[in-house]
Scaffold this motif. Structure first.
Motif, PDB file in Angstrom:
ATOM      1  N   LEU A  32      49.472  46.880  41.528  1.00  0.00           N
ATOM      2  CA  LEU A  32      49.215  48.225  41.016  1.00  0.00           C
ATOM      3  C   LEU A  32      50.535  48.865  40.602  1.00  0.00           C
ATOM      4  CD1 LEU A  32      46.662  49.439  43.715  1.00  0.00           C
ATOM      5  CD2 LEU A  32      46.212  48.535  41.432  1.00  0.00           C
ATOM      6  N   PRO A  33      50.622  49.356  39.370  1.00  0.00           N
ATOM      7  CA  PRO A  33      51.888  49.929  38.905  1.00  0.00           C
ATOM      8  C   PRO A  33      52.178  51.288  39.544  1.00  0.00           C
ATOM      9  CG  PRO A  33      50.183  50.218  37.241  1.00  0.00           C
ATOM     10  CD  PRO A  33      49.561  49.408  38.353  1.00  0.00           C
ATOM     11  N   ALA A  34      53.471  51.563  39.729  1.00  0.00           N
ATOM     12  CA  ALA A  34      53.885  52.861  40.282  1.00  0.00           C
ATOM     13  C   ALA A  34      53.900  53.927  39.201  1.00  0.00           C
ATOM     14  CB  ALA A  34      55.272  52.726  40.905  1.00  0.00           C
ATOM     15  N   ARG A 133      37.396  47.323  30.302  1.00  0.00           N
ATOM     16  CA  ARG A 133      38.068  47.898  31.476  1.00  0.00           C
ATOM     17  C   ARG A 133      38.121  46.899  32.624  1.00  0.00           C
ATOM     18  NH1 ARG A 133      36.433  53.821  33.480  1.00  0.00           N
ATOM     19  NH2 ARG A 133      37.080  54.174  31.323  1.00  0.00           N
ATOM     20  N   GLU A 134      37.001  46.198  32.852  1.00  0.00           N
ATOM     21  CA  GLU A 134      36.973  45.213  33.943  1.00  0.00           C
ATOM     22  C   GLU A 134      37.935  44.057  33.660  1.00  0.00           C
ATOM     23  OE1 GLU A 134      32.347  45.699  35.460  1.00  0.00           O
ATOM     24  OE2 GLU A 134      32.747  44.588  33.622  1.00  0.00           O
ATOM     25  N   LEU A 135      38.007  43.655  32.387  1.00  0.00           N
ATOM     26  CA  LEU A 135      38.937  42.576  32.025  1.00  0.00           C
ATOM     27  C   LEU A 135      40.384  43.030  32.231  1.00  0.00           C
ATOM     28  CD1 LEU A 135      37.249  41.301  28.757  1.00  0.00           C
ATOM     29  CD2 LEU A 135      37.750  39.893  30.775  1.00  0.00           C
ATOM     30  N   SER A 136      40.644  44.289  31.899  1.00  0.00           N
ATOM     31  CA  SER A 136      41.993  44.818  32.045  1.00  0.00           C
ATOM     32  C   SER A 136      42.405  44.846  33.521  1.00  0.00           C
ATOM     33  CB  SER A 136      42.040  46.225  31.423  1.00  0.00           C
ATOM     34  OG  SER A 136      43.309  46.783  31.554  1.00  0.00           O
ATOM     35  N   ILE A 137      41.465  45.248  34.376  1.00  0.00           N
ATOM     36  CA  ILE A 137      41.729  45.281  35.828  1.00  0.00           C
ATOM     37  C   ILE A 137      41.979  43.863  36.347  1.00  0.00           C
ATOM     38  CG2 ILE A 137      40.569  45.654  38.058  1.00  0.00           C
ATOM     39  CD1 ILE A 137      39.395  48.244  36.810  1.00  0.00           C
ATOM     40  N   LEU A 138      41.211  42.921  35.825  1.00  0.00           N
ATOM     41  CA  LEU A 138      41.391  41.518  36.226  1.00  0.00           C
ATOM     42  C   LEU A 138      42.746  40.988  35.752  1.00  0.00           C
ATOM     43  CD1 LEU A 138      40.147  38.858  37.338  1.00  0.00           C
ATOM     44  CD2 LEU A 138      39.103  38.524  35.083  1.00  0.00           C
ATOM     45  N   ALA A 139      43.056  41.193  34.463  1.00  0.00           N
ATOM     46  CA  ALA A 139      44.312  40.680  33.898  1.00  0.00           C
ATOM     47  C   ALA A 139      45.519  41.275  34.614  1.00  0.00           C
ATOM     48  CB  ALA A 139      44.380  40.988  32.406  1.00  0.00           C
ATOM     49  N   ARG A 140      45.418  42.544  35.008  1.00  0.00           N
ATOM     50  CA  ARG A 140      46.519  43.216  35.713  1.00  0.00           C
ATOM     51  C   ARG A 140      46.934  42.459  36.960  1.00  0.00           C
ATOM     52  NH1 ARG A 140      44.031  47.246  38.719  1.00  0.00           N
ATOM     53  NH2 ARG A 140      44.399  45.824  40.467  1.00  0.00           N
ATOM     54  N   GLN A 141      45.968  41.794  37.594  1.00  0.00           N
ATOM     55  CA  GLN A 141      46.290  41.090  38.836  1.00  0.00           C
ATOM     56  C   GLN A 141      47.066  39.804  38.582  1.00  0.00           C
ATOM     57  OE1 GLN A 141      42.862  41.567  41.766  1.00  0.00           O
ATOM     58  NE2 GLN A 141      42.023  42.437  39.891  1.00  0.00           N
ATOM     59  N   GLY A 142      47.082  39.349  37.324  1.00  0.00           N
ATOM     60  CA  GLY A 142      47.926  38.213  36.952  1.00  0.00           C
ATOM     61  C   GLY A 142      49.310  38.680  36.566  1.00  0.00           C
ATOM     62  N   SER A 162      43.692  55.163  43.093  1.00  0.00           N
ATOM     63  CA  SER A 162      42.848  54.585  44.143  1.00  0.00           C
ATOM     64  C   SER A 162      43.513  53.350  44.755  1.00  0.00           C
ATOM     65  CB  SER A 162      41.466  54.222  43.578  1.00  0.00           C
ATOM     66  OG  SER A 162      41.532  52.968  42.973  1.00  0.00           O
ATOM     67  N   GLU A 163      43.209  53.141  46.031  1.00  0.00           N
ATOM     68  CA  GLU A 163      43.859  52.038  46.752  1.00  0.00           C
ATOM     69  C   GLU A 163      43.361  50.676  46.297  1.00  0.00           C
ATOM     70  OE1 GLU A 163      43.839  52.390  51.019  1.00  0.00           O
ATOM     71  OE2 GLU A 163      44.799  54.380  50.864  1.00  0.00           O
ATOM     72  N   ASN A 164      42.130  50.612  45.801  1.00  0.00           N
ATOM     73  CA  ASN A 164      41.602  49.302  45.407  1.00  0.00           C
ATOM     74  C   ASN A 164      41.907  48.952  43.952  1.00  0.00           C
ATOM     75  OD1 ASN A 164      39.862  50.786  43.868  1.00  0.00           O
ATOM     76  ND2 ASN A 164      38.004  50.225  44.994  1.00  0.00           N
ATOM     77  N   GLY A 165      42.572  49.842  43.231  1.00  0.00           N
ATOM     78  CA  GLY A 165      42.991  49.524  41.864  1.00  0.00           C
ATOM     79  C   GLY A 165      41.926  49.727  40.812  1.00  0.00           C
TER      80      GLY A 165
END
Ligand code: PMV
Length: 333
Positions: A32-34, A133-142, A162-165
């Motif tokens: 998660l970015p600051a 949006r879901e793909l973006s959240i997934l890609a962020r974890q890579g 949010s804590e869960n990203g």
């Protein structure tokens, strides 16, 4: 839907350059970015990735540009595929084959296009039909910057709270044809960067005396850049991009030990771009965690700047690119 186990899906995603930089994580595990960031997706730099989940495999495999990838990279991809296996009905390992149309390891951000293409191809091959949006959240974890490469044109990444990203995703600000600008990527060194972004960010967050100010002053940069893009104000966009780049590098240099990603040519090119401006030729630089200088110009000035910058001693070559499109599926068989 449980997909055919041998469904091969191929996706293409384009690299991006941050105009407002991301540096620092608020959660390392979820990546998660600051701070938020704003980027431009790049037409000329892309990754094409194919994924097949195959119950006959004993592990995930990664072929990169036609060759078996180093173990470290294969493991990173395998951890990413675990996320997809966790969300889908697929338990099988996968064959992943990925091709960059630009030199890997030349200090150009390949992780952004790589993880965006992988997120799209692998999720679809696993039978998931995720939203942007879901793909973006997934890609962020890579890779943090990969969250932005799902979309074309000008893109904003929300840092989220949010804590869960679930609110840390990217979305488009304006499409690729919004504005006739170009990025001239001046390659000053072909080697891979010494300190990767993850390690560099970690060191910066834990040692820089300026880190809190960096985080606190980010929202105002985002507001100003969004406005500059929407109003097609080239001067404002360029000045903000340069300022964000220098703020990020100043921050990284203030870590302990300080992170210096530049070489001599990097600094000379920064000065050259400013000299051109003094003479009435408008261009602005931005630089990521490496020594390449990316010069923002208007379309009509691109040929002039390409000719001038090519002559510069230390510039090995220039990749000239327009804004690029959304990531997309190109094959599903
Ligand atoms: O997503 P990463 O880990 O490749 O980090 C990207 C960091 C910068 O390229 C320096 C800035 C950015 O926002 O792309």
């Amino acid at each position: 839907m449980i997909p055919d186990s041998k469904n091969k899906v191929t996706a293409i995603a384009h690299a991006n350059i941050a105009l407002v930089k991301y540096w620092g994580k608020r959660d390392e595990k979820l990546n998660l970015p600051a701070v938020g960031s704003i980027s431009l997706t790049l037409q000329e730099l892309s990754t094409e990735t194919s994924v097949i989940f195959d119950p006959g495999l004993e592990k995930d495999t990664l072929v990169l540009n036609g060759q078996a990838a180093p173990t470290r990279q294969e493991q990173r991809v395998s951890r990413f595929l675990d996320l997809i296996r966790g969300e889908s009905n697929v338990g099988a390992y996968a064959n992943v084959s990925s091709q960059n149309n630009f030199p890997t390891g030349a200090g150009l951000a390949s992780s952004a296009s790589a993880f965006a293409a992988l997120a799209l191809a692998a999720s679809r091959a696993a039978g998931l039909n995720l939203s942007g949006r879901e793909l973006s959240i997934l890609a962020r974890q890579g890779s943090g910057s990969a969250a932005r490469s799902l979309f074309g044109g000008f893109v904003e990444m929300h840092k989220g709270i949010s804590e869960n990203g679930s609110d840390a995703y990217a979305e488009p600000i304006a499409p690729a044809d919004h504005w006739g600008i170009r990025l001239l990527i001046c390659i000053t060194e072909e080697r891979e960067k010494a300190i990767g972004s993850t390690e560099g960010m970690k060191r910066t967050a834990s040692t820089s005396p300026y880190y809190n100010e960096w985080v606190d002053t980010s929202p105002q940069d985002m507001v100003a850049m969004r406005q500059a893009i929407l109003s097609r104000d080239f001067t404002a966009m360029g000045e903000l991009a340069e300022a964000s780049c220098l703020k990020m590098h100043g921050l990284a240099m203030s870590a302990w030990p300080g992170l210096v990603y530049w070489n001599g040519t990097t600094v000379e090119l920064m000065q050259a771009v400013r000299e051109f401006r003094k003479k009435g030729k408008e261009a602005y630089f931005t630089i990521d965690a490496g020594p390449q200088v990316k010069v923002l110009v208007r379309d009509e000035d691109a040929a002039f700047f390409q000719k001038e910058l090519e002559k510069w001693p230390g510039v090995k070559r220039i990749i000239s690119t327009t804004p690029g499109p959304d990531a997309q599926i190109v094959e599903n068989i």
